[in-house]
Design a protein around this motif. Structure first.
Motif, PDB file in Angstrom:
ATOM      1  N   ASN A  15       1.076  -1.253   0.002  1.00  0.00           N
ATOM      2  CA  ASN A  15      -0.066   0.159  -0.135  1.00  0.00           C
ATOM      3  C   ASN A  15       0.662   1.355   0.048  1.00  0.00           C
ATOM      4  N   MET A  16       2.129   0.804  -0.099  1.00  0.00           N
ATOM      5  CA  MET A  16       3.021   2.385   0.017  1.00  0.00           C
ATOM      6  C   MET A  16       2.854   3.121  -1.541  1.00  0.00           C
ATOM      7  N   ASP A  17       2.621   2.372  -2.319  1.00  0.00           N
ATOM      8  CA  ASP A  17       2.243   2.652  -3.588  1.00  0.00           C
ATOM      9  C   ASP A  17       0.959   3.673  -3.656  1.00  0.00           C
ATOM     10  N   ASN A  21      -2.441   9.369  -1.864  1.00  0.00           N
ATOM     11  CA  ASN A  21      -3.921   9.499  -1.700  1.00  0.00           C
ATOM     12  C   ASN A  21      -4.331   8.753  -0.523  1.00  0.00           C
ATOM     13  N   ARG A  22      -3.513   7.977   0.168  1.00  0.00           N
ATOM     14  CA  ARG A  22      -4.063   7.035   1.089  1.00  0.00           C
ATOM     15  C   ARG A  22      -3.816   7.833   2.613  1.00  0.00           C
ATOM     16  N   GLU A  23      -5.128   7.695   3.296  1.00  0.00           N
ATOM     17  CA  GLU A  23      -5.232   8.389   4.576  1.00  0.00           C
ATOM     18  C   GLU A  23      -4.103   9.503   4.959  1.00  0.00           C
ATOM     19  N   PRO A  79       8.385  -1.893   6.090  1.00  0.00           N
ATOM     20  CA  PRO A  79       7.653  -2.954   5.716  1.00  0.00           C
ATOM     21  C   PRO A  79       6.042  -2.918   5.737  1.00  0.00           C
ATOM     22  N   ALA A  80       5.771  -1.472   6.226  1.00  0.00           N
ATOM     23  CA  ALA A  80       4.264  -1.352   6.088  1.00  0.00           C
ATOM     24  C   ALA A  80       3.301  -2.412   6.992  1.00  0.00           C
ATOM     25  N   ALA A  81       2.308  -2.808   6.512  1.00  0.00           N
ATOM     26  CA  ALA A  81       1.728  -3.688   7.500  1.00  0.00           C
ATOM     27  C   ALA A  81       2.362  -5.020   7.643  1.00  0.00           C
ATOM     28  N   TYR A  82       3.526  -5.536   6.779  1.00  0.00           N
ATOM     29  CA  TYR A  82       4.069  -6.538   7.187  1.00  0.00           C
ATOM     30  C   TYR A  82       5.008  -6.575   8.212  1.00  0.00           C
ATOM     31  N   LEU A 105       6.456   6.129   8.210  1.00  0.00           N
ATOM     32  CA  LEU A 105       6.247   7.725   8.230  1.00  0.00           C
ATOM     33  C   LEU A 105       5.696   7.925   9.535  1.00  0.00           C
ATOM     34  N   SER A 106       4.639   7.356  10.038  1.00  0.00           N
ATOM     35  CA  SER A 106       4.031   7.752  11.201  1.00  0.00           C
ATOM     36  C   SER A 106       4.623   6.943  12.558  1.00  0.00           C
ATOM     37  N   ASN A 107       4.190   7.439  13.778  1.00  0.00           N
ATOM     38  CA  ASN A 107       4.595   7.022  15.017  1.00  0.00           C
ATOM     39  C   ASN A 107       3.639   5.815  15.352  1.00  0.00           C
ATOM     40  N   VAL A 108       4.245   4.553  14.938  1.00  0.00           N
ATOM     41  CA  VAL A 108       3.432   3.351  15.032  1.00  0.00           C
ATOM     42  C   VAL A 108       3.133   3.141  16.542  1.00  0.00           C
ATOM     43  N   HIS A 109       4.061   3.576  17.309  1.00  0.00           N
ATOM     44  CA  HIS A 109       3.614   3.329  18.882  1.00  0.00           C
ATOM     45  C   HIS A 109       2.698   4.330  19.473  1.00  0.00           C
ATOM     46  N   ALA A 110       2.189   5.200  18.897  1.00  0.00           N
ATOM     47  CA  ALA A 110       1.274   6.018  19.337  1.00  0.00           C
ATOM     48  C   ALA A 110      -0.084   5.825  18.428  1.00  0.00           C
ATOM     49  N   ARG A 111      -0.307   4.632  17.688  1.00  0.00           N
ATOM     50  CA  ARG A 111      -1.406   4.462  17.243  1.00  0.00           C
ATOM     51  C   ARG A 111      -2.131   3.226  17.662  1.00  0.00           C
ATOM     52  N   GLU A 112      -2.661   2.469  17.060  1.00  0.00           N
ATOM     53  CA  GLU A 112      -3.540   1.112  17.414  1.00  0.00           C
ATOM     54  C   GLU A 112      -2.465   0.332  18.155  1.00  0.00           C
TER      55      GLU A 112
HETATM   56  C1  DQA Z   1       3.473   2.425   8.089  1.00  0.00           C
HETATM   57  C2  DQA Z   1       2.772   2.148   9.465  1.00  0.00           C
HETATM   58  C3  DQA Z   1       2.033   0.391   9.299  1.00  0.00           C
HETATM   59  O1  DQA Z   1       1.542   0.262  10.623  1.00  0.00           O
HETATM   60  C4  DQA Z   1       1.007   0.650   8.239  1.00  0.00           C
HETATM   61  O2  DQA Z   1       0.531  -0.576   8.146  1.00  0.00           O
HETATM   62  C5  DQA Z   1       1.478   1.059   7.096  1.00  0.00           C
HETATM   63  C6  DQA Z   1       2.449   2.377   6.872  1.00  0.00           C
HETATM   64  C7  DQA Z   1       4.077   3.711   8.174  1.00  0.00           C
HETATM   65  O3  DQA Z   1       5.055   4.206   7.355  1.00  0.00           O
HETATM   66  O4  DQA Z   1       3.643   4.736   9.043  1.00  0.00           O
HETATM   67  O5  DQA Z   1       1.215   0.616   5.881  1.00  0.00           O
HETATM   68  O6  DQA Z   1       4.523   1.542   7.910  1.00  0.00           O
END
Ligand code: DQA
Length: 149
Positions: A15-17, A21-23, A79-82, A105-112
């Motif tokens: 989904n990085m492609d 447009n994405r969120e 690795p995005a969702a992986y 890109l996002s702070n994954v520790h501050a999300r779900e």
């Molecule tokens: C992401 C964070 C992941 O949790 C999410 O699944 C993504 C993008 C990020 O760059 O913030 O696809 O890797």
């Protein structure tokens, strides 16, 4: 003396492609091509070579990592969702034993809650997250610094 340029592989997962447009409230409005162009400029400045790839398929990412052994000095991977699911990508990074930085890109520790766990980070040098598109530049500069020591 080594006369070839340092070679860094920059991998993006599923989904990085769709970036741009994405969120956009979470990931911003810059697309992946623009991020990669930016990184090419940083690479020129640092006098290194980068190769950028994106895939929505876990096996393809595993293949690319496995092919790195003799021609890549370092890996930057979002690795995005992986990140949160893939033992296969973790094992590939561990197998090639090439310095790798995980970026987000996002702070994954501050999300779900489910985004707080990464299968990959324990076989990486470290993780850079939460700086938006600058996460990649920080990782690239950090990796080159590390590899230059
Ligand atoms: C992401 C964070 C992941 O949790 C999410 O699944 C993504 C993008 C990020 O760059 O913030 O696809 O890797």
């Amino acid at each position: 003396m080594k006369n070839t340029l340092m070679n860094i592989l920059i991998l993006n997962g599923p989904n990085m492609d769709l970036l741009g447009n994405r969120e956009t409230d979470i990931y911003g409005d810059e697309n992946l091509e623009s991020i990669e162009n930016r990184l090419q400029l940083v690479a020129q400045e640092l006098n290194i070579s980068i190769n950028c790839k994106q895939s929505n398929h876990e096996g393809e990412i595993v293949d690319w990592i496995g092919q790195c052994k003799n021609n890549v000095d370092g890996i930057i991977i979002n690795p995005a969702a992986y990140t949160h699911t893939s033992v296969a990508i973790r094992d590939a990074v561990s197998a090639v034993n090439i310095p790798t930085i995980e970026v987000h890109l996002s702070n994954v520790h501050a999300r779900e809650e489910f985004r707080r766990h990464s299968f990959i980070v324990s076989v990486c040098v470290g993780q850079i997250c939460g700086f938006g598109v600058d996460s990649y530049e920080l990782a690239l500069r950090g990796l080159v610094l590390l590899l230059s020591k």
